[in-house]
Design a protein around this motif. Structure first.
Motif, mmCIF file in Angstrom:
data_model
loop_
_atom_site.group_PDB
_atom_site.id
_atom_site.type_symbol
_atom_site.label_atom_id
_atom_site.label_comp_id
_atom_site.label_asym_id
_atom_site.label_seq_id
_atom_site.Cartn_x
_atom_site.Cartn_y
_atom_site.Cartn_z
ATOM 1 N N HIS A 164 -0.524 -22.398 59.672
ATOM 2 C CA HIS A 164 -1.033 -23.768 59.750
ATOM 3 C C HIS A 164 0.020 -24.685 59.128
ATOM 4 O O HIS A 164 0.534 -24.376 58.042
ATOM 5 C CB HIS A 164 -2.361 -23.865 58.982
ATOM 6 N N ARG B 22 -1.365 -16.002 62.030
ATOM 7 C CA ARG B 22 -1.496 -17.455 62.213
ATOM 8 C C ARG B 22 -0.791 -18.204 61.104
ATOM 9 O O ARG B 22 -0.744 -17.750 59.966
ATOM 10 C CB ARG B 22 -2.984 -17.826 62.205
ATOM 11 N N ASP C 134 -2.318 -31.988 62.781
ATOM 12 C CA ASP C 134 -2.300 -30.674 62.132
ATOM 13 C C ASP C 134 -2.185 -29.616 63.208
ATOM 14 O O ASP C 134 -2.829 -29.714 64.267
ATOM 15 C CB ASP C 134 -3.573 -30.454 61.309
ATOM 16 N N ARG C 135 -1.355 -28.593 62.943
ATOM 17 C CA ARG C 135 -1.085 -27.572 63.947
ATOM 18 C C ARG C 135 -1.436 -26.184 63.432
ATOM 19 O O ARG C 135 -1.259 -25.879 62.257
ATOM 20 C CB ARG C 135 0.398 -27.600 64.338
ATOM 21 N N ASP C 136 -1.935 -25.356 64.342
ATOM 22 C CA ASP C 136 -2.133 -23.932 64.099
ATOM 23 C C ASP C 136 -1.426 -23.179 65.211
ATOM 24 O O ASP C 136 -1.548 -23.542 66.390
ATOM 25 C CB ASP C 136 -3.623 -23.570 64.109
ATOM 26 N N GLU D 165 -10.814 -25.263 63.202
ATOM 27 C CA GLU D 165 -10.909 -23.942 62.592
ATOM 28 C C GLU D 165 -10.590 -22.939 63.686
ATOM 29 O O GLU D 165 -11.221 -22.953 64.746
ATOM 30 C CB GLU D 165 -12.312 -23.706 62.035
#
Length: 194
Positions: free
Chosen positions: A88, A86, A57-59, A119
């Motif tokens: 996600h 941002r 998972d990328r942010d 987070e």
């Protein structure tokens, strides 16, 4: 052993992308090539696709520049033009990036989905901020602008702009007090099972 690790900007390695479209400066990672999590800053210089990272998972947060527009799979285009905006997305998604007007710098967080979840928060630092330890949690603090000091039970660490701090509370610990003036990017990693 101290749960706090200071990461100066001078220790980070900057590498050119294989497609020649930009640079990545890796700040920190947990694990080797098959990382649990990884944090970096990307300098995007030209339009093009993102690399695929299945199971991750990328942010992505915009740090500097006029912004980017992302086509993520079949979703409507996502435009990031304000600092700290941002997005996600899944690392296996097909992502094409277009620059709005010139190069950008972006903060990237990658978390292996079966191991951890991340987070991500960007916020100003004005006066003291307290991070309370949670078992199984790791906190990453990046000083984007300004300066900060971090105090643990027995540690006092000074952080200038570009420096980072990893606070590993997985085995317990004491609260972390951040003080200073500037802007921070904070990442909290928790075990995926939580």
């Amino acid at each position: 052993m101290s749960p706090l690790l200071r990461i100066p900007s001078s220790s980070c390695q900057r590498t050119r992308w294989k497609n020649d479209g930009g640079w990545t400066t890796e700040i920190a990672r947990s694990g080797g090539d098959d990382f649990r999590w990884r944090i970096s800053i990307a300098e995007i210089e030209s339009d093009g696709p993102f690399s695929s990272f299945p199971g991750v998972d990328r942010d992505l947060l915009l740090l500097d520049g006029n912004g980017i527009e992302l086509d993520i799979d079949d979703a409507p285009p996502r435009r990031l033009v304000q600092r700290f905006e941002r997005v996600h997305f899944a690392g296996e998604a097909k992502v094409d990036c277009r620059l709005v007007a010139g190069p950008t710098r972006d903060f990237n967080v990658m978390a292996r989905r079966d191991a951890v979840r991340a987070e991500v928060i960007a916020r100003p630092l004005v006066g003291p901020m307290v991070i309370f330890p949670e078992r199984d949690a790791e906190w990453f603090v990046h000083v984007f602008a300004g300066h900060a000091s971090a105090r643990g039970e027995a540690d006092a660490i000074t952080l200038e702009a570009g420096a980072s701090l990893l606070a590993d509370f997985r085995e317990g610990g004491h609260r972390l007090v951040l003080e200073g003036s500037g802007e921070l990017v904070l990442v909290k990693f928790l075990a995926a099972s939580r």
